[in-house]
Write a protein that holds these residues in place. Structure first.
Motif, PDB file in Angstrom:
ATOM      1  N   GLU A 156       0.822  -1.208   0.000  1.00  0.00           N
ATOM      2  CA  GLU A 156       0.000   0.000   0.000  1.00  0.00           C
ATOM      3  C   GLU A 156       0.857   1.260   0.000  1.00  0.00           C
ATOM      4  OE1 GLU A 156      -3.232   0.684  -0.347  1.00  0.00           O
ATOM      5  OE2 GLU A 156      -3.446  -1.423  -0.868  1.00  0.00           O
ATOM      6  N   GLU A 157       2.008   1.190   0.651  1.00  0.00           N
ATOM      7  CA  GLU A 157       2.903   2.351   0.679  1.00  0.00           C
ATOM      8  C   GLU A 157       3.599   2.544  -0.665  1.00  0.00           C
ATOM      9  OE1 GLU A 157       6.735   3.898   3.307  1.00  0.00           O
ATOM     10  OE2 GLU A 157       5.283   2.511   4.204  1.00  0.00           O
ATOM     11  N   ILE A 158       3.944   1.448  -1.321  1.00  0.00           N
ATOM     12  CA  ILE A 158       4.568   1.547  -2.652  1.00  0.00           C
ATOM     13  C   ILE A 158       3.610   2.196  -3.634  1.00  0.00           C
ATOM     14  CG2 ILE A 158       5.656   0.256  -4.542  1.00  0.00           C
ATOM     15  CD1 ILE A 158       6.151  -2.012  -2.509  1.00  0.00           C
ATOM     16  N   LEU A 159       2.324   1.867  -3.535  1.00  0.00           N
ATOM     17  CA  LEU A 159       1.324   2.398  -4.468  1.00  0.00           C
ATOM     18  C   LEU A 159       1.231   3.920  -4.417  1.00  0.00           C
ATOM     19  CD1 LEU A 159      -1.603  -0.166  -4.002  1.00  0.00           C
ATOM     20  CD2 LEU A 159      -0.032   0.017  -5.940  1.00  0.00           C
ATOM     21  N   GLN A 160       1.601   4.530  -3.301  1.00  0.00           N
ATOM     22  CA  GLN A 160       1.533   5.989  -3.178  1.00  0.00           C
ATOM     23  C   GLN A 160       2.776   6.684  -3.716  1.00  0.00           C
ATOM     24  OE1 GLN A 160      -1.462   6.963  -2.360  1.00  0.00           O
ATOM     25  NE2 GLN A 160      -1.906   4.792  -2.016  1.00  0.00           N
ATOM     26  N   MET A 161       3.831   5.935  -4.007  1.00  0.00           N
ATOM     27  CA  MET A 161       5.049   6.534  -4.556  1.00  0.00           C
ATOM     28  C   MET A 161       4.812   6.990  -5.987  1.00  0.00           C
ATOM     29  SD  MET A 161       7.935   3.867  -3.168  1.00  0.00           S
ATOM     30  CE  MET A 161       8.084   3.465  -1.441  1.00  0.00           C
ATOM     31  N   LYS A 162       5.609   7.971  -6.434  1.00  0.00           N
ATOM     32  CA  LYS A 162       5.397   8.541  -7.761  1.00  0.00           C
ATOM     33  C   LYS A 162       6.556   8.236  -8.708  1.00  0.00           C
ATOM     34  CE  LYS A 162       2.168  12.344  -7.184  1.00  0.00           C
ATOM     35  NZ  LYS A 162       1.912  13.774  -7.500  1.00  0.00           N
ATOM     36  N   THR A 163       6.212   7.920  -9.949  1.00  0.00           N
ATOM     37  CA  THR A 163       7.178   7.843 -11.027  1.00  0.00           C
ATOM     38  C   THR A 163       6.825   8.961 -11.987  1.00  0.00           C
ATOM     39  OG1 THR A 163       7.885   6.551 -12.934  1.00  0.00           O
ATOM     40  CG2 THR A 163       5.728   6.001 -12.023  1.00  0.00           C
ATOM     41  N   ASP A 164       7.711   9.939 -12.134  1.00  0.00           N
ATOM     42  CA  ASP A 164       7.402  11.184 -12.844  1.00  0.00           C
ATOM     43  C   ASP A 164       6.221  11.840 -12.127  1.00  0.00           C
ATOM     44  OD1 ASP A 164       9.440  10.727 -14.693  1.00  0.00           O
ATOM     45  OD2 ASP A 164       8.145   9.467 -15.913  1.00  0.00           O
ATOM     46  N   ASP A 165       5.107  12.066 -12.835  1.00  0.00           N
ATOM     47  CA  ASP A 165       3.948  12.713 -12.213  1.00  0.00           C
ATOM     48  C   ASP A 165       2.809  11.737 -11.951  1.00  0.00           C
ATOM     49  OD1 ASP A 165       5.173  15.219 -12.244  1.00  0.00           O
ATOM     50  OD2 ASP A 165       4.540  15.588 -14.309  1.00  0.00           O
ATOM     51  N   VAL A 166       3.082  10.453 -12.073  1.00  0.00           N
ATOM     52  CA  VAL A 166       2.047   9.429 -11.930  1.00  0.00           C
ATOM     53  C   VAL A 166       2.387   8.519 -10.756  1.00  0.00           C
ATOM     54  CG1 VAL A 166       0.813   7.566 -13.092  1.00  0.00           C
ATOM     55  CG2 VAL A 166       1.685   9.487 -14.424  1.00  0.00           C
ATOM     56  N   THR A 167       1.391   8.178  -9.954  1.00  0.00           N
ATOM     57  CA  THR A 167       1.629   7.266  -8.838  1.00  0.00           C
ATOM     58  C   THR A 167       1.730   5.835  -9.353  1.00  0.00           C
ATOM     59  OG1 THR A 167      -0.714   6.878  -8.395  1.00  0.00           O
ATOM     60  CG2 THR A 167       0.338   8.750  -7.260  1.00  0.00           C
ATOM     61  N   ILE A 168       2.411   4.989  -8.567  1.00  0.00           N
ATOM     62  CA  ILE A 168       2.490   3.570  -8.903  1.00  0.00           C
ATOM     63  C   ILE A 168       1.089   2.954  -8.907  1.00  0.00           C
ATOM     64  CG2 ILE A 168       3.307   1.321  -8.081  1.00  0.00           C
ATOM     65  CD1 ILE A 168       5.468   2.888  -9.437  1.00  0.00           C
ATOM     66  N   LYS A 169       0.210   3.504  -8.094  1.00  0.00           N
ATOM     67  CA  LYS A 169      -1.182   3.042  -8.070  1.00  0.00           C
ATOM     68  C   LYS A 169      -1.834   3.220  -9.438  1.00  0.00           C
ATOM     69  CE  LYS A 169      -5.440   3.576  -5.363  1.00  0.00           C
ATOM     70  NZ  LYS A 169      -6.080   4.295  -4.231  1.00  0.00           N
ATOM     71  N   ASP A 170      -1.572   4.366 -10.077  1.00  0.00           N
ATOM     72  CA  ASP A 170      -2.118   4.614 -11.411  1.00  0.00           C
ATOM     73  C   ASP A 170      -1.475   3.706 -12.453  1.00  0.00           C
ATOM     74  OD1 ASP A 170      -3.824   6.590 -10.502  1.00  0.00           O
ATOM     75  OD2 ASP A 170      -2.384   8.202 -10.830  1.00  0.00           O
ATOM     76  N   VAL A 171      -0.150   3.498 -12.322  1.00  0.00           N
ATOM     77  CA  VAL A 171       0.549   2.611 -13.255  1.00  0.00           C
ATOM     78  C   VAL A 171       0.001   1.191 -13.144  1.00  0.00           C
ATOM     79  CG1 VAL A 171       2.791   1.654 -13.921  1.00  0.00           C
ATOM     80  CG2 VAL A 171       2.640   4.021 -13.152  1.00  0.00           C
ATOM     81  N   LEU A 172      -0.255   0.764 -11.913  1.00  0.00           N
ATOM     82  CA  LEU A 172      -0.837  -0.564 -11.684  1.00  0.00           C
ATOM     83  C   LEU A 172      -2.200  -0.684 -12.360  1.00  0.00           C
ATOM     84  CD1 LEU A 172      -0.680  -3.314 -10.115  1.00  0.00           C
ATOM     85  CD2 LEU A 172      -1.908  -2.165  -8.270  1.00  0.00           C
ATOM     86  N   ALA A 173      -3.031   0.371 -12.208  1.00  0.00           N
ATOM     87  CA  ALA A 173      -4.366   0.355 -12.814  1.00  0.00           C
ATOM     88  C   ALA A 173      -4.283   0.270 -14.332  1.00  0.00           C
ATOM     89  CB  ALA A 173      -5.138   1.607 -12.402  1.00  0.00           C
ATOM     90  N   LEU A 174      -3.364   1.037 -14.924  1.00  0.00           N
ATOM     91  CA  LEU A 174      -3.194   1.005 -16.377  1.00  0.00           C
ATOM     92  C   LEU A 174      -2.759  -0.378 -16.843  1.00  0.00           C
ATOM     93  CD1 LEU A 174      -1.403   4.436 -16.913  1.00  0.00           C
ATOM     94  CD2 LEU A 174      -3.675   3.824 -17.726  1.00  0.00           C
ATOM     95  N   THR A 175      -1.855  -0.999 -16.096  1.00  0.00           N
ATOM     96  CA  THR A 175      -1.351  -2.322 -16.471  1.00  0.00           C
ATOM     97  C   THR A 175      -2.445  -3.373 -16.366  1.00  0.00           C
ATOM     98  OG1 THR A 175       0.814  -1.651 -15.580  1.00  0.00           O
ATOM     99  CG2 THR A 175       0.524  -3.969 -16.113  1.00  0.00           C
TER     100      THR A 175
END
Length: 312
Positions: A156-175
């Motif tokens: 849950e903590e990793i999901l809040q981290m950001k890559t560029d301007d997008v959170t890992i949570k968003d990257v996970l959702a896209l994947t």
């Protein structure tokens, strides 16, 4: 009847000839070619389907920038919709990603439903981005006087981290939206050491990634980090190989603690690393193997993809 059809064909032929003479027919072709080129570029850049890219361009009158933004928004929205539908499905497969840079090393575990998806380039990109975010997080931590520091990070903590301007949570959702399987950001671990220590690393079941990967990153089913105090006489190459062997032992023998050199082995059931028979030379314990090298094991981390664990 035949004469009527012939007359219609003559009229159509005349109209096409007139359009061609006026430049209308060719300009129409040029417009279509231009639209197609824009569509192909948007498709290559975003990876979304031709149908969705065409819809986006039509929606924003061929404004590629607005079309791209809209596509990402839609994919994220649909990804979360799909994620909620897939939630609860078992995620026993996936990958462990190991990234080492200088005196810092991190491991992440990301789960999915099938090994087929684990080998997909988009899933590997997700693992890589989670590892890079964990590395940045590790280096942002306040350093203490201790010779090394270690941290375990829940998903849950990793999901809040950001890559560029997008959170890992968003990257996970896209994947999830693109690959259509339930996925879980499981956990991460990091280790940072001082100059008199080194980190041994090992990845078991390593696969050749399908993406241009970081040269210092590997993917597999089992990974380990071993914190060691090095002897001044050992060369860098010797240290690297010794660290790899110790990491291999941790993966293969699954110790629970480091223990001490004074520990006496209790046989195959031994869980203290230094008292265990060394995986590559079973006639010696790990402690006996290390003694002539002048190397001490201080700590270790072991990840097994899909294992039952109470790691926070």
């Amino acid at each position: 009847m035949v004469l009527g059809r012939h007359l219609v064909l003559c009229i159509i032929t005349y109209m096409l000839f007139s359009w061609q003479q006026a430049g209308l027919f060719h300009s129409g072709l040029r417009l279509l070619a231009s639209d197609k080129e824009l569509l192909v570029k948007l498709r290559r850049k975003t990876g979304y389907s031709f149908v969705n890219c065409k819809k986006a361009l039509e929606k924003f009158n061929n404004d590629a920038k607005q079309a791209e933004t809209w596509l990402h928004q839609q994919a994220q929205k649909e990804g979360w919709n799909k994620a909620s539908k897939l939630q609860g499905r078992k995620t026993a497969e996936g990958l462990v990603g190991l990234l080492q840079e200088g005196n810092t090393a991190v491991m992440v575990e990301v789960n999915c439903e099938t090994d087929f998806v684990a080998r997909n380039v988009k899933f590997q990109q997700l693992v890589q981005q989670a590892a890079l975010c964990t590395l940045r997080h590790c280096r942002s931590q306040e350093q203490h006087q201790a010779s090394y520091s270690k941290g375990l990070i829940p998903g849950e903590e990793i999901l809040q981290m950001k890559t560029d301007d997008v959170t890992i949570k968003d990257v996970l959702a896209l994947t999830i939206g693109k690959l259509g399987e339930n996925m879980l950001m499981r956990r991460a671990a990091w280790v940072m050491v001082s100059s008199d220590l080194f980190i041994g690393t090992y990845m078991h079941g390593a696969l050749q990634p399908d993406l241009p990967s970081l040269t210092n990153m590997s993917y597999g089913k089992y990974g380990s980090l071993v914190v060691c105090r090095k002897a001044d006489t050992d060369s860098t190459s010797n240290i690297t190989e010794l660290g790899r062997r110790l990491g291999q032992h941790v993966v293969g023998m699954n110790p629970l603690t480091v223990g001490s050199l004074e520990d006496e082995s209790t046989g195959d059931a031994e869980t203290r690393m230094l008292a265990q028979p060394f995986l590559l030379e079973p006639s010696l314990t790990v402690g006996q193997y290390l003694h002539p090298h002048g190397v001490q094991v201080l700590d270790f981390v072991r990840f097994e993809c899909g294992e039952e664990t109470h790691t926070p």
